[in-house]
Design an enzyme around this catalytic site. Structure first.
Site, PDB file in Angstrom:
ATOM      1  N   LEU A 186     -41.377  20.387 -35.598  1.00 52.33           N
ATOM      2  CA  LEU A 186     -40.061  20.626 -34.884  1.00 52.33           C
ATOM      3  C   LEU A 186     -39.327  19.391 -34.315  1.00 52.33           C
ATOM      4  CD1 LEU A 186     -39.961  24.304 -33.232  1.00 52.33           C
ATOM      5  CD2 LEU A 186     -38.746  23.504 -35.668  1.00 52.33           C
ATOM      6  N   ILE A 236     -49.219  17.625 -38.739  1.00 52.36           N
ATOM      7  CA  ILE A 236     -49.532  17.772 -40.225  1.00 52.36           C
ATOM      8  C   ILE A 236     -50.937  17.225 -39.945  1.00 52.36           C
ATOM      9  CG2 ILE A 236     -47.964  17.988 -42.054  1.00 52.36           C
ATOM     10  CD1 ILE A 236     -47.973  15.381 -43.101  1.00 52.36           C
ATOM     11  N   ALA A 250     -43.953  18.274 -45.327  1.00 52.97           N
ATOM     12  CA  ALA A 250     -42.658  17.348 -43.764  1.00 52.97           C
ATOM     13  C   ALA A 250     -42.955  15.733 -43.899  1.00 52.97           C
ATOM     14  CB  ALA A 250     -44.329  18.335 -42.939  1.00 52.97           C
ATOM     15  N   ASP A 301     -37.658  10.248 -56.142  1.00 54.69           N
ATOM     16  CA  ASP A 301     -37.569   9.170 -57.240  1.00 54.69           C
ATOM     17  C   ASP A 301     -37.543   8.107 -56.274  1.00 54.69           C
ATOM     18  OD1 ASP A 301     -34.624   9.464 -56.148  1.00 54.69           O
ATOM     19  OD2 ASP A 301     -34.140   9.708 -57.371  1.00 54.69           O
ATOM     20  N   GLU A 302     -37.411   8.055 -55.202  1.00 52.57           N
ATOM     21  CA  GLU A 302     -36.888   6.724 -54.298  1.00 52.57           C
ATOM     22  C   GLU A 302     -37.811   5.898 -54.988  1.00 52.57           C
ATOM     23  OE1 GLU A 302     -35.040   6.175 -50.696  1.00 52.57           O
ATOM     24  OE2 GLU A 302     -33.795   8.141 -51.268  1.00 52.57           O
ATOM     25  N   ALA A 306     -41.521   3.282 -49.009  1.00 56.00           N
ATOM     26  CA  ALA A 306     -43.195   2.584 -49.456  1.00 56.00           C
ATOM     27  C   ALA A 306     -43.865   3.399 -48.740  1.00 56.00           C
ATOM     28  CB  ALA A 306     -42.914   0.747 -47.939  1.00 56.00           C
ATOM     29  N   LYS A 319     -43.575   6.812 -48.714  1.00 63.01           N
ATOM     30  CA  LYS A 319     -43.703   8.423 -49.540  1.00 63.01           C
ATOM     31  C   LYS A 319     -44.497   8.040 -50.771  1.00 63.01           C
ATOM     32  CE  LYS A 319     -41.978  12.010 -49.702  1.00 63.01           C
ATOM     33  NZ  LYS A 319     -42.390  13.509 -49.041  1.00 63.01           N
ATOM     34  N   PRO A 325     -18.055   6.051 -43.701  1.00 65.28           N
ATOM     35  CA  PRO A 325     -18.654   5.029 -43.704  1.00 65.28           C
ATOM     36  C   PRO A 325     -19.130   5.249 -44.741  1.00 65.28           C
ATOM     37  CG  PRO A 325     -20.271   6.028 -42.374  1.00 65.28           C
ATOM     38  CD  PRO A 325     -18.642   7.827 -42.144  1.00 65.28           C
ATOM     39  N   TYR A 338     -21.308   2.027 -47.143  1.00 64.20           N
ATOM     40  CA  TYR A 338     -21.465   1.215 -46.827  1.00 64.20           C
ATOM     41  C   TYR A 338     -21.690   0.373 -48.205  1.00 64.20           C
ATOM     42  CZ  TYR A 338     -25.348   3.162 -44.548  1.00 64.20           C
ATOM     43  OH  TYR A 338     -25.790   4.895 -43.193  1.00 64.20           O
ATOM     44  N   PRO A 389     -29.951  -3.263 -45.296  1.00 61.90           N
ATOM     45  CA  PRO A 389     -30.134  -3.692 -45.954  1.00 61.90           C
ATOM     46  C   PRO A 389     -31.242  -2.990 -47.041  1.00 61.90           C
ATOM     47  CG  PRO A 389     -31.005  -3.923 -43.721  1.00 61.90           C
ATOM     48  CD  PRO A 389     -29.844  -2.352 -43.836  1.00 61.90           C
TER      49      PRO A 389
HETATM   50  P1  NAD Z   1     -35.987  16.649 -43.363  1.00 60.30           P
HETATM   51  O1  NAD Z   1     -35.877  15.540 -42.472  1.00 60.30           O
HETATM   52  O2  NAD Z   1     -34.558  17.651 -43.385  1.00 60.30           O
HETATM   53  O3  NAD Z   1     -37.389  17.924 -42.938  1.00 60.30           O
HETATM   54  C1  NAD Z   1     -37.894  16.926 -42.635  1.00 60.30           C
HETATM   55  C2  NAD Z   1     -39.211  18.417 -41.855  1.00 60.30           C
HETATM   56  O4  NAD Z   1     -40.675  18.044 -41.782  1.00 60.30           O
HETATM   57  C3  NAD Z   1     -38.422  18.627 -40.501  1.00 60.30           C
HETATM   58  O5  NAD Z   1     -38.505  20.218 -39.640  1.00 60.30           O
HETATM   59  C4  NAD Z   1     -39.525  17.686 -40.026  1.00 60.30           C
HETATM   60  O6  NAD Z   1     -39.185  18.769 -38.411  1.00 60.30           O
HETATM   61  C5  NAD Z   1     -40.755  17.933 -40.583  1.00 60.30           C
HETATM   62  N1  NAD Z   1     -42.368  17.521 -39.918  1.00 60.30           N
HETATM   63  C6  NAD Z   1     -42.371  15.895 -39.085  1.00 60.30           C
HETATM   64  N2  NAD Z   1     -43.451  15.470 -39.381  1.00 60.30           N
HETATM   65  C7  NAD Z   1     -43.713  15.894 -38.620  1.00 60.30           C
HETATM   66  C8  NAD Z   1     -45.081  16.551 -39.635  1.00 60.30           C
HETATM   67  N3  NAD Z   1     -45.394  15.347 -39.243  1.00 60.30           N
HETATM   68  N4  NAD Z   1     -45.636  17.217 -38.852  1.00 60.30           N
HETATM   69  C9  NAD Z   1     -45.590  19.036 -39.580  1.00 60.30           C
HETATM   70  N5  NAD Z   1     -43.584  18.537 -39.835  1.00 60.30           N
HETATM   71  C10 NAD Z   1     -43.272  17.465 -39.938  1.00 60.30           C
HETATM   72  O7  NAD Z   1     -36.159  16.279 -44.390  1.00 60.30           O
HETATM   73  P2  NAD Z   1     -35.807  16.908 -46.270  1.00 60.30           P
HETATM   74  O8  NAD Z   1     -34.907  16.029 -47.160  1.00 60.30           O
HETATM   75  O9  NAD Z   1     -35.816  18.518 -46.285  1.00 60.30           O
HETATM   76  O10 NAD Z   1     -37.460  16.657 -47.291  1.00 60.30           O
HETATM   77  C11 NAD Z   1     -38.900  17.198 -47.339  1.00 60.30           C
HETATM   78  C12 NAD Z   1     -39.161  16.369 -47.904  1.00 60.30           C
HETATM   79  O11 NAD Z   1     -38.852  16.460 -49.751  1.00 60.30           O
HETATM   80  C13 NAD Z   1     -40.174  14.682 -47.669  1.00 60.30           C
HETATM   81  O12 NAD Z   1     -41.367  14.886 -48.251  1.00 60.30           O
HETATM   82  C14 NAD Z   1     -38.812  14.138 -48.848  1.00 60.30           C
HETATM   83  O13 NAD Z   1     -39.489  13.231 -48.826  1.00 60.30           O
HETATM   84  C15 NAD Z   1     -38.600  15.169 -49.914  1.00 60.30           C
HETATM   85  N6  NAD Z   1     -37.446  15.065 -50.807  1.00 60.30           N
HETATM   86  C16 NAD Z   1     -36.121  14.737 -49.677  1.00 60.30           C
HETATM   87  C17 NAD Z   1     -34.844  14.780 -50.793  1.00 60.30           C
HETATM   88  C18 NAD Z   1     -33.261  14.821 -50.025  1.00 60.30           C
HETATM   89  O14 NAD Z   1     -32.784  14.444 -50.829  1.00 60.30           O
HETATM   90  N7  NAD Z   1     -33.403  15.369 -49.089  1.00 60.30           N
HETATM   91  C19 NAD Z   1     -35.050  14.221 -51.995  1.00 60.30           C
HETATM   92  C20 NAD Z   1     -36.718  14.650 -52.701  1.00 60.30           C
HETATM   93  C21 NAD Z   1     -37.838  14.617 -52.138  1.00 60.30           C
HETATM   94  P1  TYD Z   2     -28.416   8.986 -48.008  1.00 58.52           P
HETATM   95  O1  TYD Z   2     -27.608  10.714 -47.547  1.00 58.52           O
HETATM   96  O2  TYD Z   2     -29.048   8.363 -47.026  1.00 58.52           O
HETATM   97  O3  TYD Z   2     -30.022   8.791 -49.612  1.00 58.52           O
HETATM   98  P2  TYD Z   2     -30.822   8.132 -49.528  1.00 58.52           P
HETATM   99  O4  TYD Z   2     -30.263   6.672 -49.242  1.00 58.52           O
HETATM  100  O5  TYD Z   2     -31.893   8.532 -49.561  1.00 58.52           O
HETATM  101  O6  TYD Z   2     -30.668   7.453 -51.027  1.00 58.52           O
HETATM  102  O7  TYD Z   2     -27.752   8.031 -49.329  1.00 58.52           O
HETATM  103  C1  TYD Z   2     -27.341   8.584 -50.091  1.00 58.52           C
HETATM  104  C2  TYD Z   2     -26.180   6.952 -50.464  1.00 58.52           C
HETATM  105  O8  TYD Z   2     -25.430   7.034 -49.291  1.00 58.52           O
HETATM  106  C3  TYD Z   2     -27.192   5.288 -50.659  1.00 58.52           C
HETATM  107  O9  TYD Z   2     -26.708   5.107 -51.167  1.00 58.52           O
HETATM  108  C4  TYD Z   2     -26.591   5.352 -49.276  1.00 58.52           C
HETATM  109  C5  TYD Z   2     -25.180   5.487 -49.078  1.00 58.52           C
HETATM  110  N1  TYD Z   2     -24.885   5.856 -47.719  1.00 58.52           N
HETATM  111  C6  TYD Z   2     -23.551   5.739 -46.972  1.00 58.52           C
HETATM  112  O10 TYD Z   2     -22.980   4.774 -48.169  1.00 58.52           O
HETATM  113  N2  TYD Z   2     -23.367   5.401 -45.668  1.00 58.52           N
HETATM  114  C7  TYD Z   2     -23.930   6.572 -45.038  1.00 58.52           C
HETATM  115  O11 TYD Z   2     -23.565   6.519 -43.857  1.00 58.52           O
HETATM  116  C8  TYD Z   2     -24.624   7.379 -45.565  1.00 58.52           C
HETATM  117  C9  TYD Z   2     -25.948   7.756 -43.967  1.00 58.52           C
HETATM  118  C10 TYD Z   2     -25.189   6.401 -46.710  1.00 58.52           C
END
Ligand code: NAD
Ligand code: TYD
Length: 351
Positions: free
Chosen positions: A33, A58, A80, A133-134, A160, A162, A213, A215, A288
């Site tokens: 949390l 974790i 997590a 995929d990043e 980096a 991940k 906003p 970028y 950046p």
């Molecule tokens: P999120 O930030 O919404 O959720 C992350 C969760 O992990 C939160 O509930 C947080 O409390 C918990 N957490 C953080 N540190 C912790 C720890 N040390 N121990 C236990 N719990 C912990 O993120 P999300 O978007 O749901 O992403 C989940 C996973 O999917 C991540 O591993 C992320 O790298 C991966 N992922 C996300 C996306 C995306 O677009 N959101 C895409 C590809 C992969």
């Molecule tokens: P984001 O949701 O942060 O995902 P990621 O960087 O992991 O792909 O951003 C998605 C795209 O949107 C990314 O190219 C950055 C851009 N972005 C903006 O242009 N403005 C914003 O305020 C945010 C948060 C992201």
């Protein structure tokens, strides 16, 4: 039963809800949390005996070991993580702590548990690492999408960290035989995403009449996947993936950020007329090291796992906007003081 980590966050909570709705085994949900984890995301499971929530890290090997001994899950799905690229630029330490060291500690606890299992259970056990995929870095405009063989080339502290955790997962398979699976997924969107990420931030700002906003030039490309499709892909990989393998997951929905933002404005204009949302679009300083383009080659997951996304961007974004309109109280509740200070740190030019 299965152990889900990070199951109070965006994707983990959607996964837990969908898993139980699809008739999956009970879930033990381990989540620290942090600012992005929210028990409100799991409200629908209150009082449901199939779900047990445990607040914890974790990276706490002893506590994880205790949980594993108590519940004997047949699989661990690791969501997590610290997940926001912009936060990783302001403060990479937490990313190293959770994503690198935390995943390592989790893996060590799981490996010790798995080693002691009877042979049938050992073979059936799975550790699924939810990655991104990043880790593959950035693509030229006409380059083919990321394949599972694309070399890792992370460009942000987030990617980096991940990448590092994925390498430890890989090593656990190759060195110790732990039956791991790794999924590298493109950008997700949908209900319960914390409003620091592009899509929910734009919806929240548009509803509040604040600037949107974008970028730089807004021509950075991402491949957008509706969250329930990601959840179905993880279920399919868990069921049919081969240990030690990596599967890339995408939405077949590549789009520049500006088009994403304009689409949100168009959906809002239809659903909640009365404001010129598109007029709120504001170009701000670029991130950046901003990766220009991500795209997924979905051949392997399609062929081996027989998985395809079922939502298009048009259908998924309409559902997503509708969810945020219907859940104004949720959106309000996550905009805490911590959230406000993040927004001013990131978006107010004085900083
Ligand atoms: P999120 O930030 O919404 O959720 C992350 C969760 O992990 C939160 O509930 C947080 O409390 C918990 N957490 C953080 N540190 C912790 C720890 N040390 N121990 C236990 N719990 C912990 O993120 P999300 O978007 O749901 O992403 C989940 C996973 O999917 C991540 O591993 C992320 O790298 C991966 N992922 C996300 C996306 C995306 O677009 N959101 C895409 C590809 C992969
Ligand atoms: P984001 O949701 O942060 O995902 P990621 O960087 O992991 O792909 O951003 C998605 C795209 O949107 C990314 O190219 C950055 C851009 N972005 C903006 O242009 N403005 C914003 O305020 C945010 C948060 C992201």
């Amino acid at each position: 039963m299965i152990l889900v980590t990070g199951g109070a966050g965006f994707i983990g909570s959607n996964f837990t809800l969908d898993w139980l709705a699809a008739g999956g085994e009970p879930v033990v949900n381990l989540d620290l949390l942090t600012y992005s984890g929210n028990l409100g995301n799991l409200e629908a499971l209150r009082g449901d005996a199939r779900h047990r929530f445990v607040r914890g890290d974790i990276g706490d090997r002893a506590s994880v070991a205790k949980l594993l001994a108590e519940h004997r899950p047949r699989a661990v799905v690791n969501f997590a993580a610290e997940t926001h690229v912009d936060r990783s630029i302001h403060g990479p330490d937490a990313f190293v702590k959770t994503n690198v060291l935390g995943t390592f500690e989790l893996l060590e606890a799981v490996r010790a548990h798995w080693t002691a299992l009877p042979s049938g259970e050992r073979e059936a056990f799975r550790f699924l690492q939810v990655s991104t995929d990043e880790v593959y870095g950035t693509l030229a405009p006409d380059a083919p999408g990321f394949a599972e063989t694309t070399p890792y080339a992370p460009n942000s502290p987030y990617s980096a960290s991940k990448a590092a955790s994925d390498h430890f997962v890989r090593a656990a398979f190759h060195t110790f035989g732990l039956p791991t699976l790794t999924t590298n997924c493109s950008n997700n969107y949908g209900p319960r995403q914390f409003p620091e990420k592009l899509i929910p931030l734009m919806i929240a700002n548009a509803l509040a009449g604040k600037p949107l906003p974008v970028y730089g030039d807004g021509m950075q490309v991402r491949d957008w996947l509706y969250v329930s499709d990601h959840c179905s892909a993880i279920r399919a990989v868990l069921a049919r993936g081969r240990p030690g393998e990596v599967y890339n997951i995408g939405g077949n929905a590549e789009m520049p950020n500006l088009d994403v933002v304009r689409t949100i404005c168009a959906v809002l204009a239809r659903e909640r007329p009365g404001r010129d949302y598109a007029a709120l679009v504001t170009h701000v300083k670029d991130r950046p090291g901003h990766d220009r383009r991500y795209a997924i080659d979905p051949t392997k997951v399609r062929r081996e796992i027989r998985w395809e996304p079922s939502e298009t961007f048009t259908s998924g974004i309409a559902k997503t906007v509708r969810w945020y309109l219907d859940n104004a109280a949720w959106l309000d509740s996550v905009q805490t003081r911590e959230y406000q200070s993040w927004i001013s740190l990131q978006y107010e030019p004085a900083h």
